[in-house]
Design a protein around this motif. Structure first.
Motif, PDB file in Angstrom:
ATOM      1  N   ALA A 131       0.955  -1.194  -0.167  1.00  0.00           N
ATOM      2  CA  ALA A 131      -0.046   0.054   0.099  1.00  0.00           C
ATOM      3  C   ALA A 131       0.686   1.368  -0.223  1.00  0.00           C
ATOM      4  O   ALA A 131       0.328   1.783  -1.217  1.00  0.00           O
ATOM      5  CB  ALA A 131      -0.985   0.233   1.454  1.00  0.00           C
ATOM      6  N   ASN A 133       3.621   1.632  -1.681  1.00  0.00           N
ATOM      7  CA  ASN A 133       4.479   1.787  -1.689  1.00  0.00           C
ATOM      8  C   ASN A 133       4.005   2.447  -3.232  1.00  0.00           C
ATOM      9  O   ASN A 133       3.843   3.268  -4.856  1.00  0.00           O
ATOM     10  CB  ASN A 133       5.175   0.655  -2.535  1.00  0.00           C
ATOM     11  N   PHE A 134       2.283   1.851  -3.528  1.00  0.00           N
ATOM     12  CA  PHE A 134       1.768   2.228  -4.116  1.00  0.00           C
ATOM     13  C   PHE A 134       1.735   4.093  -4.164  1.00  0.00           C
ATOM     14  O   PHE A 134       1.161   4.906  -4.994  1.00  0.00           O
ATOM     15  CB  PHE A 134      -0.089   2.251  -3.695  1.00  0.00           C
ATOM     16  N   TYR A 135       1.555   4.324  -2.835  1.00  0.00           N
ATOM     17  CA  TYR A 135       1.299   5.995  -2.436  1.00  0.00           C
ATOM     18  C   TYR A 135       2.571   6.342  -3.455  1.00  0.00           C
ATOM     19  O   TYR A 135       2.436   7.791  -4.154  1.00  0.00           O
ATOM     20  CB  TYR A 135       1.399   6.434  -1.459  1.00  0.00           C
ATOM     21  N   GLU A 137       5.228   5.908  -5.520  1.00  0.00           N
ATOM     22  CA  GLU A 137       4.535   5.082  -7.040  1.00  0.00           C
ATOM     23  C   GLU A 137       3.540   6.104  -7.602  1.00  0.00           C
ATOM     24  O   GLU A 137       3.910   7.427  -8.709  1.00  0.00           O
ATOM     25  CB  GLU A 137       4.714   3.569  -7.575  1.00  0.00           C
ATOM     26  N   ARG A 138       2.696   6.344  -7.050  1.00  0.00           N
ATOM     27  CA  ARG A 138       2.334   6.833  -7.444  1.00  0.00           C
ATOM     28  C   ARG A 138       1.778   9.074  -7.777  1.00  0.00           C
ATOM     29  O   ARG A 138       2.299   9.424  -8.208  1.00  0.00           O
ATOM     30  CB  ARG A 138       0.014   7.548  -7.564  1.00  0.00           C
TER      31      ARG A 138
END
Lengths: 337, 301
Positions: A131, A133-135, A137-138
C-alpha cells in the motif's frame, strides 16, 4: 542497522503557544492544522488561522525546526476546493510537508506543487509496504505514518521493503481501530474523523448527574456511567463501558494512552525515521512535558542505544498526562490484541 | 425502475465449513446476480481456504452468477500479502480491492475489471477517477456516504462505472488489530480458540441501559441495527446500479428475494420493508443514506 540515522521527534501543536513550546523543548517537527474540517482534529478553539500559521512557521524555521500541515480528512465533491486551497496556501507559506490521506488530493498536490513534500497520513490506513509503495509510485510520497495496528516484526518488514520513510506513533491517545477505517462516530453522531475531522464531537456530548451516577452520553447514547469517586472520562465512544452477554466492561478499550518509550532502541534499530506524539487537542503544558521527556530519551538512544533505559522518572512524567493515568504498548505487545 | 443488479457481500462472520457450503449452494439457486467471496475480516479464520473459495466461485459461476473475490480489509503480515498476491494474480474471477496494496497488485497484473471496495475511502470524484484510470469498473460506496453526496460525486463521471450501495445488513463500521471477541472471552488473539466460530450474527454489545448499540465480530465492529434500504428503493434506482446485501445469520435468501420482488415491481418498497422486519436480527436503520447519524431510522418520503 540504521541506528546512525536520526529519528525526528514530531510533536503536536493545537495553537501557536503549543508550537513554540514544542520547538523550545526540542521537537524537530511540529504538526498542525487549519481551523476547519481539512484536518482530523477539527475542534472548537483549536488550530491555526493563516496569520498564526505564518508566525508559527517563522518561529520554527528560525530555530531549525520544521512545520508539517495535516490535511488528512477526505474532501468530498461539494467541498473539494477548501482542501486544494489549503494545499496551495501551505505551499505558498513555505510549509515543510503536508500530511495527506486522500489520493485525489495527493495527485493535485504532486501536480500543482511538485516541490512540496508529501507525507501519507495515518488516516490513509496503509498497513503494508504494498500500500505504501502504491502512494510512493503514484504521488511520490516521502514518508508514511503507520496505523497503530502492527507488531514490531511487522513494522520491520514494512521498512525493509520500501524506500519511504516510516513514522510511528510514540505516545498519546490511542485509536484502537485502524485509523481512516472507523465510522463508529459517524454511526452515533453523523460526524466522523474521515469526513468531518472529529471523533465523538463535543457538541453531541452530555454529562448528567443521575441517582445511578454521572452519565456520559453521545447523541443520547449512553457511553458510560460513573460511581461517586470514579473519575468520569470524556465519552469517546470506543472507550466506554458496555454490556456483552450480561457482562459490563470496557468491551473495546480502556481509557488509556499509548506509550512506546521503552521500545525506542528497537524502533531505532529497525530504522524508524520519526516518532509522532499525539495530542493537538491538548494544552501547551502537555506538549512541554511530553516533548521534554521524549527529547531526552531520543538523545540518549541516539548516543548509546545499548545502554538505553526508560527511566522511571520519565515514565512517571508521561503517566501524569496519560488518559486514565495509565499506558499501554498497544499492538506492539501481542497480548494487547 | 432500471435493471438494477443485486449483489451479495462477502460473508463477514465465521461459520462452520458445512454451513458456508450449504449457504452458497442455496444462493446458487437464488435470483442474486453477483456474489462476493473470501475472508475479508480475519486471517486466522480457516474453515475455508483460498482454494475452497475458488471452488465455491466456480460453482456459482456455473450457476450463472458473477463471482467476485474480495480481499482482506486489514493487511498486517507477510502471509496476508501472500494470499493477497494469489488473489490478485488469478485470472478467472474479478477481484474486489479493499486496500491500496490490492489496488497496486491488480494494476501491476494488468487487470481492468476490478471493483473498488468500500474500505478504500473514495469520497470524491478525483480519487474515484484515479481508481477508474487504474482499472476499476465498479465502486462500492463507503456506507457512511449519503445518497445526496453520491449523486453529487457521480456528476460528470463516466457512465460505464457502476456504483454499488450497501443496502442491507449490519454495517461494517471499523477494523482493529485487536480481536474484541477474544477479549470478551479473556483470550489473546493468538490463542483465541476460534471463539467467533458459529456466532452466526456476531456478539451483541448493548449500552448499560440495555440498548443494542454495536456488534462485535472478531477484529471488526459492526452496527447492532440492520441497515435496510428496501423502503428507499425508488430513490436508490437513480443513484446506483448495484445493491449489496450483506449476509446475516438467517433469512438472507428471503431478503434477496424481497429485493428482487421489489425491483421487479411485484411488491411495493413499503410492503417489502414491512415484510423484512421479522427477518432481521435487530431493528432497522438508514440514517447514513439520508445524511444523518447511521443509527437513525428515517421514514422515506
Amino acid at each position: 542497522m540504521n541506528s546512525s540515522q536520526q529519528i525526528e521527534l514530531v510533536c503536536p501543536a493545537g495553537s501557536l503557544p503549543a508550537l513554540k513550546t514544542a520547538i523550545d523543548h526540542g521537537a524537530n517537527c511540529v504538526y498542525l492544522g487549519f481551523k476547519d474540517a481539512t484536518n482530523a482534529r477539527n475542534f472548537t478553539g483549536l488550530n491555526f488561522d493563516p496569520k498564526q500559521m505564518r508566525d508559527g512557521i517563522a518561529y520554527a524555521h528560525q530555530r531549525g525546526g520544521k512545520v508539517l500541515l495535516a490535511l488528512n480528512t477526505y474532501p468530498q465533491a461539494g467541498n473539494w476546493s477548501s482542501w486544494t486551497t489549503a494545499v496551495d496556501r501551505a505551499a505558498e507559506m513555505g510549509i515543510d510537508a503536508v500530511i495527506l490521506a486522500d489520493p485525489g488530493l495527493m495527485a493535485y498536490a504532486a501536480k500543482t506543487h511538485p516541490q512540496l513534500r508529501l507525507h501519507l497520513s495515518v488516516q490513509g490506513s496503509a498497513t503494508s509496504y504494498e500500500a505504501i509503495n502504491f502512494y510512493h509510485e503514484r504521488f511520490g510520497i516521502q514518508r508514511a505514518v503507520l496505523p497503530r495496528v502492527l507488531s514490531m516484526p511487522q513494522v520491520e518488514q514494512v521498512i525493509a521493503n520500501t524506500t519511504v520513510e516510516i513514522e510511528v506513533f510514540g505516545f498519546g491517545g490511542l485509536c484502537v481501530m485502524v485509523e481512516g477505517r472507523c465510522a463508529l462516530s459517524a454511526y452515533a453522531t453523523g460526524e466522523s474523523p474521515n469526513c468531518n475531522g472529529a471523533c465523538s464531537p463535543g457538541k453531541h456530548v452530555r454529562w448528567e448527574q443521575t441517582p445511578k451516577g454521572m452519565e456520559t452520553r453521545l447523541n443520547g447514547i449512553l457511553i458510560d456511567r460513573f460511581a461517586d469517586g470514579e473519575r468520569a472520562g470524556y465519552p469517546t465512544l470506543c472507550k466506554g463501558r458496555f454490556e456483552v452477554n450480561d457482562e459490563t466492561y470496557y468491551a473495546i478499550e480502556e481509557p488509556t494512552s499509548l506509550n512506546t518509550l521503552e521500545l525506542l532502541p528497537e524502533l531505532a534499530r529497525i530504522g524508524v525515521r520519526a516518532i509522532k506524539i499525539e495530542g493537538r487537542q491538548r494544552s501547551p503544558a502537555y506538549v512541554a512535558q511530553v516533548t521534554k521527556v521524549w527529547r531526552a530519551a531520543l538523545d540518549q538512544v541516539m548516543r548509546a542505544p545499548q545502554d538505553f533505559k526508560a527511566l522511571p522518572a520519565w515514565m512517571a512524567e508521561l503517566n501524569k498526562v496519560s488518559e486514565g493515568q495509565s499506558h499501554t504498548l498497544g499492538a506492539y505487545y501481542r497480548p494487547w490484541k | 425502475m432500471n435493471p438494477m443488479k443485486l449483489s451479495l457481500g462477502p460473508l463477514l462472520y465465521y461459520w462452520p465449513r458445512q454451513s458456508v457450503l450449504d449457504f452458497y449452494a442455496d444462493i446458487a439457486d437464488s435470483t442474486i446476480d453477483i456474489v462476493h467471496l473470501g475472508e475479508t475480516v480475519c486471517s486466522r479464520r480457516h474453515e475455508l481456504r483460498l482454494d475452497d473459495w475458488l471452488e465455491v466461485a466456480a460453482m456459482l459461476a456455473d450457476a450463472g452468477k458473477e463471482a467476485v473475490l474480495s480481499t482482506q480489509s486489514l493487511i498486517e503480515s507477510e502471509s496476508d500479502l501472500k494470499t493477497l498476491r494469489r488473489l490478485c494474480t488469478q485470472a478467472r474471477f474479478r477481484v474486489e480491492a479493499n486496500d491500496m496494496g490490492a489496488v497496486r497488485l491488480l494494476a501491476e497484473a494488468g487487470r481492468h475489471d476490478w471493483i473498488a471496495g468500500p474500505t478504500l475511502n473514495i469520497f470524491n470524484p478525483h480519487t474515484l477517477d484515479l481508481m477508474v484510470q487504474s482499472g476499476a469498473t465498479r465502486w462500492v460506496v463507503p456506507p457512511e456516504m449519503s445518497g445526496a453526496q453520491l449523486d453529487e460525486l457521480r456528476c460528470g463521471l463516466p457512465s460505464t462505472l457502476e456504483a454499488e450501495v450497501f443496502a442491507y445488513g449490519r454495517l461494517p463500521l471499523a477494523h482493529s488489530a485487536r480481536c474484541f471477541t477474544a477479549r470478551h472471552y479473556n483470550l489473546q488473539k493468538d490463542a483465541c480458540e476460534f471463539r467467533c466460530l458459529g456466532i452466526s450474527d456476531g456478539l451483541s454489545l448493548s449500552t448499560r441501559e440495555g440498548e443494542p448499540f454495536l456488534t462485535l465480530n472478531g477484529v471488526q465492529t459492526q452496527s447492532a441495527r440492520v441497515h435496510n434500504l428496501l423502503a428507499d428503493l425508488p430513490a436508490l434506482a437513480n443513484s446506483a446500479e448495484v445493491l449489496r446485501i450483506s449476509p446475516q445469520g438467517n433469512h438472507t435468501r428471503e431478503i434477496v428475494e424481497l429485493f428482487r420482488a421489489t425491483l421487479d415491481g411485484r411488491q411495493t418498497p413499503k410492503a417489502a420493508f414491512a415484510a423484512s422486519l421479522p427477518l432481521m436480527p435487530d431493528a432497522p436503520c438508514n440514517g447514513f443514506w439520508h445524511g444523518k447519524p447511521g443509527v437513525d431510522q428515517l421514514v422515506s418520503a
